[in-house]
Scaffold this motif. Structure first.
Motif, PDB file in Angstrom:
ATOM      1  N   TYR A  67       0.810  -1.216   0.000  1.00  0.00           N
ATOM      2  CA  TYR A  67       0.000   0.000   0.000  1.00  0.00           C
ATOM      3  C   TYR A  67       0.849   1.274   0.000  1.00  0.00           C
ATOM      4  N   SER A  68       2.107   1.157   0.383  1.00  0.00           N
ATOM      5  CA  SER A  68       2.953   2.351   0.433  1.00  0.00           C
ATOM      6  C   SER A  68       3.196   2.935  -0.951  1.00  0.00           C
ATOM      7  N   LEU A  69       3.045   2.119  -1.999  1.00  0.00           N
ATOM      8  CA  LEU A  69       3.248   2.598  -3.368  1.00  0.00           C
ATOM      9  C   LEU A  69       1.931   2.719  -4.137  1.00  0.00           C
ATOM     10  N   GLU A  70       0.824   2.673  -3.411  1.00  0.00           N
ATOM     11  CA  GLU A  70      -0.488   2.668  -4.058  1.00  0.00           C
ATOM     12  C   GLU A  70      -0.708   3.915  -4.908  1.00  0.00           C
ATOM     13  N   LYS A  71      -0.292   5.078  -4.383  1.00  0.00           N
ATOM     14  CA  LYS A  71      -0.524   6.337  -5.093  1.00  0.00           C
ATOM     15  C   LYS A  71       0.742   6.869  -5.765  1.00  0.00           C
ATOM     16  N   PRO A  78       3.574   7.415  -8.603  1.00  0.00           N
ATOM     17  CA  PRO A  78       3.528   7.411 -10.070  1.00  0.00           C
ATOM     18  C   PRO A  78       4.183   6.157 -10.639  1.00  0.00           C
ATOM     19  N   ALA A  79       3.806   5.830 -11.859  1.00  0.00           N
ATOM     20  CA  ALA A  79       4.295   4.600 -12.499  1.00  0.00           C
ATOM     21  C   ALA A  79       5.820   4.579 -12.589  1.00  0.00           C
ATOM     22  N   GLN A  80       6.421   5.749 -12.825  1.00  0.00           N
ATOM     23  CA  GLN A  80       7.882   5.808 -12.943  1.00  0.00           C
ATOM     24  C   GLN A  80       8.565   5.413 -11.635  1.00  0.00           C
ATOM     25  N   THR A  81       7.996   5.857 -10.515  1.00  0.00           N
ATOM     26  CA  THR A  81       8.549   5.515  -9.206  1.00  0.00           C
ATOM     27  C   THR A  81       8.427   4.022  -8.935  1.00  0.00           C
ATOM     28  N   VAL A  82       7.263   3.453  -9.256  1.00  0.00           N
ATOM     29  CA  VAL A  82       7.043   2.019  -9.077  1.00  0.00           C
ATOM     30  C   VAL A  82       7.997   1.223  -9.952  1.00  0.00           C
ATOM     31  N   LEU A  83       8.152   1.664 -11.195  1.00  0.00           N
ATOM     32  CA  LEU A  83       9.037   0.982 -12.137  1.00  0.00           C
ATOM     33  C   LEU A  83      10.474   0.934 -11.614  1.00  0.00           C
ATOM     34  N   LEU A  84      10.964   2.072 -11.169  1.00  0.00           N
ATOM     35  CA  LEU A  84      12.338   2.153 -10.676  1.00  0.00           C
ATOM     36  C   LEU A  84      12.516   1.342  -9.396  1.00  0.00           C
ATOM     37  N   TYR A  85      11.523   1.403  -8.515  1.00  0.00           N
ATOM     38  CA  TYR A  85      11.612   0.675  -7.231  1.00  0.00           C
ATOM     39  C   TYR A  85      11.737  -0.824  -7.461  1.00  0.00           C
ATOM     40  N   TYR A  86      10.867  -1.381  -8.306  1.00  0.00           N
ATOM     41  CA  TYR A  86      10.879  -2.831  -8.518  1.00  0.00           C
ATOM     42  C   TYR A  86      12.015  -3.280  -9.428  1.00  0.00           C
ATOM     43  N   LEU A  87      12.472  -2.384 -10.286  1.00  0.00           N
ATOM     44  CA  LEU A  87      13.659  -2.690 -11.091  1.00  0.00           C
ATOM     45  C   LEU A  87      14.875  -2.869 -10.189  1.00  0.00           C
ATOM     46  N   GLN A  88      15.053  -1.940  -9.262  1.00  0.00           N
ATOM     47  CA  GLN A  88      16.153  -2.045  -8.306  1.00  0.00           C
ATOM     48  C   GLN A  88      15.977  -3.253  -7.394  1.00  0.00           C
ATOM     49  N   LEU A  89      14.737  -3.518  -6.996  1.00  0.00           N
ATOM     50  CA  LEU A  89      14.455  -4.658  -6.123  1.00  0.00           C
ATOM     51  C   LEU A  89      14.839  -5.971  -6.810  1.00  0.00           C
ATOM     52  N   GLY A  90      14.484  -6.096  -8.084  1.00  0.00           N
ATOM     53  CA  GLY A  90      14.828  -7.302  -8.835  1.00  0.00           C
ATOM     54  C   GLY A  90      16.322  -7.470  -8.989  1.00  0.00           C
ATOM     55  N   PHE A  91      17.023  -6.378  -9.274  1.00  0.00           N
ATOM     56  CA  PHE A  91      18.481  -6.443  -9.429  1.00  0.00           C
ATOM     57  C   PHE A  91      19.152  -6.835  -8.118  1.00  0.00           C
ATOM     58  N   HIS A  92      18.721  -6.209  -7.030  1.00  0.00           N
ATOM     59  CA  HIS A  92      19.322  -6.484  -5.724  1.00  0.00           C
ATOM     60  C   HIS A  92      18.969  -7.887  -5.220  1.00  0.00           C
ATOM     61  N   HIS A  93      17.873  -8.439  -5.719  1.00  0.00           N
ATOM     62  CA  HIS A  93      17.551  -9.817  -5.340  1.00  0.00           C
ATOM     63  C   HIS A  93      18.594 -10.785  -5.904  1.00  0.00           C
ATOM     64  N   ILE A  94      19.194 -10.415  -7.034  1.00  0.00           N
ATOM     65  CA  ILE A  94      20.258 -11.231  -7.626  1.00  0.00           C
ATOM     66  C   ILE A  94      21.623 -10.811  -7.092  1.00  0.00           C
ATOM     67  N   ILE A 134       7.555  -8.391  -0.203  1.00  0.00           N
ATOM     68  CA  ILE A 134       7.441  -6.934  -0.351  1.00  0.00           C
ATOM     69  C   ILE A 134       6.023  -6.554  -0.751  1.00  0.00           C
ATOM     70  N   GLY A 135       5.444  -7.358  -1.632  1.00  0.00           N
ATOM     71  CA  GLY A 135       4.098  -7.088  -2.113  1.00  0.00           C
ATOM     72  C   GLY A 135       4.102  -6.214  -3.358  1.00  0.00           C
ATOM     73  N   LEU A 136       2.937  -6.132  -3.988  1.00  0.00           N
ATOM     74  CA  LEU A 136       2.758  -5.332  -5.197  1.00  0.00           C
ATOM     75  C   LEU A 136       1.708  -4.260  -4.947  1.00  0.00           C
ATOM     76  N   PRO A 137       1.894  -3.069  -5.492  1.00  0.00           N
ATOM     77  CA  PRO A 137       0.905  -2.004  -5.287  1.00  0.00           C
ATOM     78  C   PRO A 137      -0.386  -2.295  -6.039  1.00  0.00           C
ATOM     79  N   PRO A 138      -1.525  -1.892  -5.489  1.00  0.00           N
ATOM     80  CA  PRO A 138      -2.802  -2.112  -6.164  1.00  0.00           C
ATOM     81  C   PRO A 138      -2.828  -1.422  -7.535  1.00  0.00           C
ATOM     82  N   ASN A 139      -3.423  -2.089  -8.509  1.00  0.00           N
ATOM     83  CA  ASN A 139      -3.612  -1.547  -9.854  1.00  0.00           C
ATOM     84  C   ASN A 139      -2.313  -1.340 -10.637  1.00  0.00           C
TER      85      ASN A 139
END
Length: 225
Positions: free
Chosen positions: A32-36, A38-54, A155-160
């Motif tokens: 829910y912290s990323l619910e509102k 912008p798409a660019q912020t969500v994109l960058l957050y999960y891109l970094q999350l995926g990279f750091h997971h590896i 971590i979860g995924l933001p709604p919508n």
């Protein structure tokens, strides 16, 4: 007969729609912290999350991809395996996050460790890419995708923003894998891959170490977790 066939097609389409878009199946953890955001912020957050997971967080995935690079000194061989692995884990990552496929981590994590043992031992026994190795890497990729989903679900995924976040996370994973391939290929394969002693001094000992580490993980995850 055509009417019966049409009915089956309609029923299949409805079933597929329910599987992909039913709210009950979208039962992943919600961020829910990323619910509102912008798409660019969500994109960058999960891109970094995926990279750091590896890198640096996924030592088991680092060893698996590294083991794939040690089979042969041909970049084509590495890319064939990496492609099969990528396609497979991308499929199960999405399906697992939709709860279409649900495998407990108590099952997937030992298999992930065992997959590393398998490819490492194969590196010692074989020096050429076989068709069945591609299939096996693909099958192991399906299991690794479930492991990625388990980590992402914490971590979860933001709604919508399901597709934006999951594609970004998967993109980060691919960047991490590409970085590993680049490092292993440039530091080992490109430098010494054509030397007569390459397999004896590089492939055999590194693959043996990878297999032993992953074997320890397999036993640990099976009996002590």
């Amino acid at each position: 007969m055509r009417k019966d066939l049409l009915k089956y097609k309609v029923a299949f389409c409805l079933l597929l729609y329910c599987c992909l878009f039913s709210p009950e199946l979208l039962a992943h953890t919600v961020n829910y912290s990323l619910e509102k955001a912008p798409a660019q912020t969500v994109l960058l957050y999960y891109l970094q999350l995926g990279f750091h997971h590896i890198i640096p967080g996924g030592l088991d995935h680092i060893l698996f991809v590294s083991a794939l690079c040690l089979l042969s000194n041909k970049i084509k061989t590495i890319l064939w395996q990496a492609t099969a692995f990528t396609v497979a884990h991308s499929v199960t990552l999405a399906l697992s996050m939709k709860n279409i496929i649900v495998v407990p981590s108590a099952i997937s994590e030992p298999i992930i460790a065992l997959s590393i043992v398998f490819v490492a031992i194969e590196n010692i026994l074989f020096s050429q890419l076989k068709a069945w190795r591609i299939l096996i890497v693909f099958m192991f990729g399906l299991i690794h995708g479930m492991g990625f989903a388990s980590a992402l679900n914490e971590i979860g995924l933001p709604p919508n923003k399901f597709y934006t976040s999951i594609l970004a996370f998967n993109g980060g994973v691919e960047l991490g894998q590409a970085a590993i391939i680049l490092i292993v290929f440039s530091s080992l394969v490109a430098l010494w891959g054509k030397k007569t002693w390459y397999r004896k001094r590089i492939v055999y000992p590194l693959s043996a170490v990878i297999a032993m580490v992953a074997g320890y993980w397999t036993i640990s995850r099976l009996f002590f977790n």
